[in-house]
Design a protein around this motif. Structure first.
Motif, PDB file in Angstrom:
ATOM      1  N   GLU A 111       0.819  -1.212   0.000  1.00  0.00           N
ATOM      2  CA  GLU A 111       0.000   0.000   0.000  1.00  0.00           C
ATOM      3  C   GLU A 111       0.857   1.268   0.000  1.00  0.00           C
ATOM      4  OE1 GLU A 111      -3.888   1.810   2.342  1.00  0.00           O
ATOM      5  OE2 GLU A 111      -2.767   0.136   3.200  1.00  0.00           O
ATOM      6  N   THR A 112       0.400   2.283  -0.728  1.00  0.00           N
ATOM      7  CA  THR A 112       1.082   3.579  -0.801  1.00  0.00           C
ATOM      8  C   THR A 112       0.085   4.705  -0.546  1.00  0.00           C
ATOM      9  OG1 THR A 112       0.717   3.640  -3.190  1.00  0.00           O
ATOM     10  CG2 THR A 112       2.828   2.753  -2.429  1.00  0.00           C
ATOM     11  N   ALA A 113      -0.672   4.595   0.528  1.00  0.00           N
ATOM     12  CA  ALA A 113      -1.773   5.527   0.786  1.00  0.00           C
ATOM     13  C   ALA A 113      -1.307   6.974   0.867  1.00  0.00           C
ATOM     14  CB  ALA A 113      -2.493   5.128   2.072  1.00  0.00           C
ATOM     15  N   GLY A 114      -0.122   7.227   1.402  1.00  0.00           N
ATOM     16  CA  GLY A 114       0.353   8.592   1.555  1.00  0.00           C
ATOM     17  C   GLY A 114       0.501   9.328   0.246  1.00  0.00           C
ATOM     18  N   MET A 115       0.629   8.600  -0.841  1.00  0.00           N
ATOM     19  CA  MET A 115       0.825   9.213  -2.147  1.00  0.00           C
ATOM     20  C   MET A 115      -0.413   9.957  -2.629  1.00  0.00           C
ATOM     21  SD  MET A 115       2.143   7.306  -5.612  1.00  0.00           S
ATOM     22  CE  MET A 115       0.537   6.597  -6.018  1.00  0.00           C
ATOM     23  N   VAL A 173      -0.558  -7.601 -16.948  1.00  0.00           N
ATOM     24  CA  VAL A 173      -1.822  -7.093 -17.468  1.00  0.00           C
ATOM     25  C   VAL A 173      -1.783  -5.571 -17.431  1.00  0.00           C
ATOM     26  CG1 VAL A 173      -2.956  -7.113 -15.203  1.00  0.00           C
ATOM     27  CG2 VAL A 173      -4.342  -7.325 -17.276  1.00  0.00           C
ATOM     28  N   ASP A 174      -2.481  -4.922 -18.362  1.00  0.00           N
ATOM     29  CA  ASP A 174      -2.604  -3.468 -18.347  1.00  0.00           C
ATOM     30  C   ASP A 174      -3.409  -3.037 -17.123  1.00  0.00           C
ATOM     31  OD1 ASP A 174      -1.262  -3.329 -20.739  1.00  0.00           O
ATOM     32  OD2 ASP A 174      -3.060  -3.127 -21.966  1.00  0.00           O
ATOM     33  N   ILE A 175      -3.222  -1.803 -16.712  1.00  0.00           N
ATOM     34  CA  ILE A 175      -3.970  -1.281 -15.570  1.00  0.00           C
ATOM     35  C   ILE A 175      -4.941  -0.201 -16.049  1.00  0.00           C
ATOM     36  CG2 ILE A 175      -2.135  -1.800 -13.929  1.00  0.00           C
ATOM     37  CD1 ILE A 175      -1.388   1.190 -14.001  1.00  0.00           C
ATOM     38  N   PRO A 176      -6.024   0.029 -15.324  1.00  0.00           N
ATOM     39  CA  PRO A 176      -6.985   1.071 -15.717  1.00  0.00           C
ATOM     40  C   PRO A 176      -6.463   2.449 -15.365  1.00  0.00           C
ATOM     41  CG  PRO A 176      -7.664   0.077 -13.651  1.00  0.00           C
ATOM     42  CD  PRO A 176      -6.465  -0.702 -14.116  1.00  0.00           C
ATOM     43  N   PRO A 177      -6.909   3.495 -16.055  1.00  0.00           N
ATOM     44  CA  PRO A 177      -6.537   4.860 -15.674  1.00  0.00           C
ATOM     45  C   PRO A 177      -7.199   5.234 -14.354  1.00  0.00           C
ATOM     46  CG  PRO A 177      -8.191   4.890 -17.397  1.00  0.00           C
ATOM     47  CD  PRO A 177      -7.792   3.461 -17.226  1.00  0.00           C
ATOM     48  N   GLY A 178      -6.640   6.251 -13.723  1.00  0.00           N
ATOM     49  CA  GLY A 178      -7.256   6.793 -12.515  1.00  0.00           C
ATOM     50  C   GLY A 178      -6.766   6.222 -11.207  1.00  0.00           C
ATOM     51  N   LEU A 179      -5.850   5.254 -11.214  1.00  0.00           N
ATOM     52  CA  LEU A 179      -5.358   4.697  -9.956  1.00  0.00           C
ATOM     53  C   LEU A 179      -4.586   5.770  -9.183  1.00  0.00           C
ATOM     54  CD1 LEU A 179      -4.023   1.128 -10.876  1.00  0.00           C
ATOM     55  CD2 LEU A 179      -6.216   1.748  -9.857  1.00  0.00           C
ATOM     56  N   THR A 180      -4.912   5.937  -7.921  1.00  0.00           N
ATOM     57  CA  THR A 180      -4.263   6.958  -7.103  1.00  0.00           C
ATOM     58  C   THR A 180      -3.241   6.374  -6.135  1.00  0.00           C
ATOM     59  OG1 THR A 180      -6.049   6.833  -5.467  1.00  0.00           O
ATOM     60  CG2 THR A 180      -6.265   8.480  -7.227  1.00  0.00           C
ATOM     61  N   ASP A 181      -3.199   5.057  -6.006  1.00  0.00           N
ATOM     62  CA  ASP A 181      -2.241   4.406  -5.117  1.00  0.00           C
ATOM     63  C   ASP A 181      -2.181   2.935  -5.495  1.00  0.00           C
ATOM     64  OD1 ASP A 181      -4.044   2.786  -2.950  1.00  0.00           O
ATOM     65  OD2 ASP A 181      -5.036   4.640  -3.563  1.00  0.00           O
ATOM     66  N   SER A 182      -1.235   2.235  -4.892  1.00  0.00           N
ATOM     67  CA  SER A 182      -1.146   0.793  -5.131  1.00  0.00           C
ATOM     68  C   SER A 182      -1.562   0.039  -3.875  1.00  0.00           C
ATOM     69  CB  SER A 182       0.284   0.396  -5.536  1.00  0.00           C
ATOM     70  OG  SER A 182       1.213   0.724  -4.528  1.00  0.00           O
TER      71      SER A 182
END
Length: 318
Positions: A111-115, A173-182
């Motif tokens: 997780e990278t919530a701080g980002m 696999v490709d990822i969807p746009p709009g991801l704000t963190d992992s």
């Protein structure tokens, strides 16, 4: 982990260093602010220290290395135009114990919530992919309501092949746009027959041109990180001044005191990944559109600027 995943940021920087570009160094950062950290340029709206950055773009310089403020994420590269950056994100994993190979003993969800604190960054769906490693695993991202993943399987220690990532030991696999963190999860499968060559499962995001699978990656260090490109944008969603989430919004707003494109000869550009906008110097100009007088006339290599102008310019390798 093999060097293929760990050493690539250095290779990316070396490639960037091979190109010399004329820039106005004095206009790259806010006056009186630190221009770099650990060899990484910190152009405004990014900045180190009070008064040197736009909200959401703060960088900490820790142990002579830049990190996104409020996180432990190492910064490798920051770009004003295009509006992107390169950072190192953690690898998610789950590992099994020989005494209970059907149940995960320990795990990390990467997780990278701080980002996503100020909403500036989005994980680039254009430049990155999601990779799953393991010999009996399904890994997926569960970030921001998006579900994306793949299944990797092996039937022996020799099944996986270097350079191949098509479902045997490795899938992507490709990822969807709009991801704000992992943020990643796994489905647990029995690992009793593979504890010696695949005791752990891994899932991570990585710049799609900068990872090549190696069979040794099935036993990689769980603490490694991977290079990931981020898109960023100006995303003013202040309820007091009204949402300014596009160039059209910015043009119509009469209450937004934070319009970012303040240099003469600068233009507003709508974000390509989520709401917001960025700034660019107009054709024939280059520099930093986020600073007063940041965009200056571009002189082609075949044309020497007048001597009165030339003294202001330096050639910098970026």
């Amino acid at each position: 982990m093999s060097a293929s995943l760990f050493l690539l940021p250095a290779l990316l920087l070396a490639a960037a260093a091979a190109t010399s570009k004329t820039v106005v160094e004095s206009l790259a950062v806010a006056p009186g602010c630190q221009a770099s950290c650990g060899g990484v340029d910190i152009p405004y709206p990014f900045g180190i220290g009070s008064g040197c950055f736009r909200k959401g773009f703060e960088i900490d310089c820790i142990n002579n290395g830049p990190v996104l403020a409020g996180t432990t994420l190492q910064v490798v590269y920051l770009s004003v135009d295009p509006a992107e950056s390169l950072v190192m994100l953690p690898v998610a994993w789950q590992c099994y114990n020989a005494s209970s190979p059907g149940e995960a003993e320990d795990y990390s969800n990467g997780e990278t919530a701080g980002m996503k604190k100020d909403g500036v960054y989005r994980i680039s769906s254009t430049h990155n992919m999601l990779v799953v490693l393991g010999c009996n695993t399904f890994g997926f991202t569960a970030s921001a309501g998006n579900f994306k993943g793949c299944m990797s399987y092996c039937n022996s220690s020799g099944s996986a092949e270097d350079g191949m990532c098509a479902g045997v030991g490795c899938c992507h696999v490709d990822i969807p746009p709009g991801l704000t963190d992992s943020y990643f999860r796994f489905w647990a499968y029995d690992h009793s027959a593979m504890m010696d060559y695949s005791p752990c499962d891994y899932v991570f995001l990585v710049d799609r041109t900068n990872y090549t699978f190696r069979r040794s990656d099935l036993l990689m260090d769980r603490n490694r990180t991977s290079p990931v490109r981020l898109d960023w944008a100006i995303r003013n969603n202040d309820a007091m001044s009204g949402a300014v989430l596009s160039c059209s919004d910015a043009a119509k707003s009469t209450t937004d005191p934070e319009y970012a494109c303040i240099s003469d000869h600068s233009e507003c550009v709508d974000s390509i990944n989520g709401p917001g906008y960025s700034c660019s110097c107009s054709d024939g100009y280059e520099g930093n559109p986020y600073l007063v007088n940041g965009c200056t006339r571009f002189w082609p290599s075949s044309t020497m600027p007048p001597s009165t102008v030339r003294r202001r310019w330096t050639t910098k390798t970026i």
